[in-house]
Scaffold this motif. Structure first.
Motif, PDB file in Angstrom:
ATOM      1  N   TYR A  22     -15.170 -12.641 -41.801  1.00  0.00           N
ATOM      2  CA  TYR A  22     -15.396 -11.240 -42.148  1.00  0.00           C
ATOM      3  C   TYR A  22     -14.253 -10.389 -41.625  1.00  0.00           C
ATOM      4  O   TYR A  22     -13.643 -10.699 -40.599  1.00  0.00           O
ATOM      5  CB  TYR A  22     -16.715 -10.747 -41.545  1.00  0.00           C
ATOM      6  N   LEU A  23     -13.979  -9.296 -42.338  1.00  0.00           N
ATOM      7  CA  LEU A  23     -12.947  -8.361 -41.926  1.00  0.00           C
ATOM      8  C   LEU A  23     -13.592  -7.253 -41.097  1.00  0.00           C
ATOM      9  O   LEU A  23     -14.581  -6.645 -41.519  1.00  0.00           O
ATOM     10  CB  LEU A  23     -12.256  -7.759 -43.156  1.00  0.00           C
ATOM     11  N   TYR A  24     -13.040  -7.027 -39.926  1.00  0.00           N
ATOM     12  CA  TYR A  24     -13.476  -5.944 -39.042  1.00  0.00           C
ATOM     13  C   TYR A  24     -12.276  -5.064 -38.753  1.00  0.00           C
ATOM     14  O   TYR A  24     -11.124  -5.499 -38.857  1.00  0.00           O
ATOM     15  CB  TYR A  24     -13.990  -6.510 -37.711  1.00  0.00           C
ATOM     16  N   TYR A  47      -9.035  -7.148 -38.026  1.00  0.00           N
ATOM     17  CA  TYR A  47      -9.258  -8.501 -37.508  1.00  0.00           C
ATOM     18  C   TYR A  47     -10.101  -9.293 -38.498  1.00  0.00           C
ATOM     19  O   TYR A  47     -11.014  -8.752 -39.110  1.00  0.00           O
ATOM     20  CB  TYR A  47     -10.031  -8.460 -36.177  1.00  0.00           C
ATOM     21  N   GLU A  48      -9.804 -10.562 -38.627  1.00  0.00           N
ATOM     22  CA  GLU A  48     -10.654 -11.486 -39.381  1.00  0.00           C
ATOM     23  C   GLU A  48     -11.423 -12.306 -38.353  1.00  0.00           C
ATOM     24  O   GLU A  48     -10.822 -12.961 -37.502  1.00  0.00           O
ATOM     25  CB  GLU A  48      -9.813 -12.386 -40.275  1.00  0.00           C
ATOM     26  N   ILE A  49     -12.747 -12.243 -38.432  1.00  0.00           N
ATOM     27  CA  ILE A  49     -13.596 -12.906 -37.444  1.00  0.00           C
ATOM     28  C   ILE A  49     -14.605 -13.791 -38.155  1.00  0.00           C
ATOM     29  O   ILE A  49     -15.277 -13.352 -39.087  1.00  0.00           O
ATOM     30  CB  ILE A  49     -14.322 -11.856 -36.558  1.00  0.00           C
ATOM     31  N   GLN A  50     -14.714 -15.042 -37.722  1.00  0.00           N
ATOM     32  CA  GLN A  50     -15.691 -15.964 -38.293  1.00  0.00           C
ATOM     33  C   GLN A  50     -17.052 -15.740 -37.646  1.00  0.00           C
ATOM     34  O   GLN A  50     -17.146 -15.642 -36.421  1.00  0.00           O
ATOM     35  CB  GLN A  50     -15.257 -17.409 -38.083  1.00  0.00           C
ATOM     36  N   ALA A  97     -25.703 -11.100 -36.194  1.00  0.00           N
ATOM     37  CA  ALA A  97     -25.687  -9.634 -36.181  1.00  0.00           C
ATOM     38  C   ALA A  97     -24.253  -9.125 -36.316  1.00  0.00           C
ATOM     39  O   ALA A  97     -23.298  -9.801 -35.918  1.00  0.00           O
ATOM     40  CB  ALA A  97     -26.297  -9.122 -34.882  1.00  0.00           C
ATOM     41  N   LEU A  98     -24.106  -7.921 -36.877  1.00  0.00           N
ATOM     42  CA  LEU A  98     -22.791  -7.298 -36.969  1.00  0.00           C
ATOM     43  C   LEU A  98     -22.236  -7.076 -35.572  1.00  0.00           C
ATOM     44  O   LEU A  98     -22.967  -6.727 -34.648  1.00  0.00           O
ATOM     45  CB  LEU A  98     -22.889  -5.946 -37.677  1.00  0.00           C
ATOM     46  N   LEU A  99     -20.937  -7.265 -35.423  1.00  0.00           N
ATOM     47  CA  LEU A  99     -20.303  -7.012 -34.137  1.00  0.00           C
ATOM     48  C   LEU A  99     -20.050  -5.519 -33.974  1.00  0.00           C
ATOM     49  O   LEU A  99     -19.739  -4.826 -34.949  1.00  0.00           O
ATOM     50  CB  LEU A  99     -18.970  -7.759 -34.041  1.00  0.00           C
ATOM     51  N   THR A 100     -20.176  -5.015 -32.761  1.00  0.00           N
ATOM     52  CA  THR A 100     -19.870  -3.618 -32.474  1.00  0.00           C
ATOM     53  C   THR A 100     -18.658  -3.505 -31.555  1.00  0.00           C
ATOM     54  O   THR A 100     -18.081  -2.437 -31.440  1.00  0.00           O
ATOM     55  CB  THR A 100     -21.069  -2.903 -31.825  1.00  0.00           C
ATOM     56  N   HIS A 101     -18.292  -4.621 -30.910  1.00  0.00           N
ATOM     57  CA  HIS A 101     -17.117  -4.666 -30.034  1.00  0.00           C
ATOM     58  C   HIS A 101     -16.392  -5.990 -30.263  1.00  0.00           C
ATOM     59  O   HIS A 101     -17.023  -7.022 -30.490  1.00  0.00           O
ATOM     60  CB  HIS A 101     -17.516  -4.548 -28.561  1.00  0.00           C
ATOM     61  N   ARG A 155     -17.542  -3.693 -39.287  1.00  0.00           N
ATOM     62  CA  ARG A 155     -17.232  -4.588 -40.393  1.00  0.00           C
ATOM     63  C   ARG A 155     -16.805  -3.758 -41.596  1.00  0.00           C
ATOM     64  O   ARG A 155     -17.366  -2.713 -41.883  1.00  0.00           O
ATOM     65  CB  ARG A 155     -18.437  -5.443 -40.767  1.00  0.00           C
ATOM     66  N   VAL A 156     -15.798  -4.242 -42.324  1.00  0.00           N
ATOM     67  CA  VAL A 156     -15.319  -3.602 -43.539  1.00  0.00           C
ATOM     68  C   VAL A 156     -15.906  -4.374 -44.717  1.00  0.00           C
ATOM     69  O   VAL A 156     -15.803  -5.605 -44.773  1.00  0.00           O
ATOM     70  CB  VAL A 156     -13.774  -3.623 -43.604  1.00  0.00           C
TER      71      VAL A 156
END
Length: 73
Positions: free
Chosen positions: A4-6, A20-23, A29-33, A43-44
């Motif tokens: 996912y793109l953040y 950032y690209e994060i797996q 849950a969506l990341l907040t940090h 998340r974008v």
């Protein structure tokens, strides 16, 4: 596992976000940090004709971008 793109949440509207690209798993849950730096991120949502930020309003009818009371920086 999908990637996912953040992007960071800038402290001011004139600051450019970092991307950032994060797996993550699809049910995570969506990341907040950011997991390594601790920076606030969101998340974008990607689709169709480009990137759309899920929690930001689109451009207003008067041409402002919505990053502040007077429009874009």
């Amino acid at each position: 596992m999908p990637t996912y793109l953040y992007e960071t949440i800038p402290a001011s509207c004139c600051e450019e976000p970092k991307h950032y690209e994060i797996q993550q798993g699809t049910t995570d849950a969506l990341l907040t940090h950011h997991p390594e730096t601790g920076e606030p991120i969101k998340r974008v949502v990607l689709g169709g004709y480009g990137a759309a930020k899920a929690d930001e309003p689109s451009a207003s009818a008067d041409g402002g971008c919505g990053c502040g009371p007077s429009g874009c920086c």
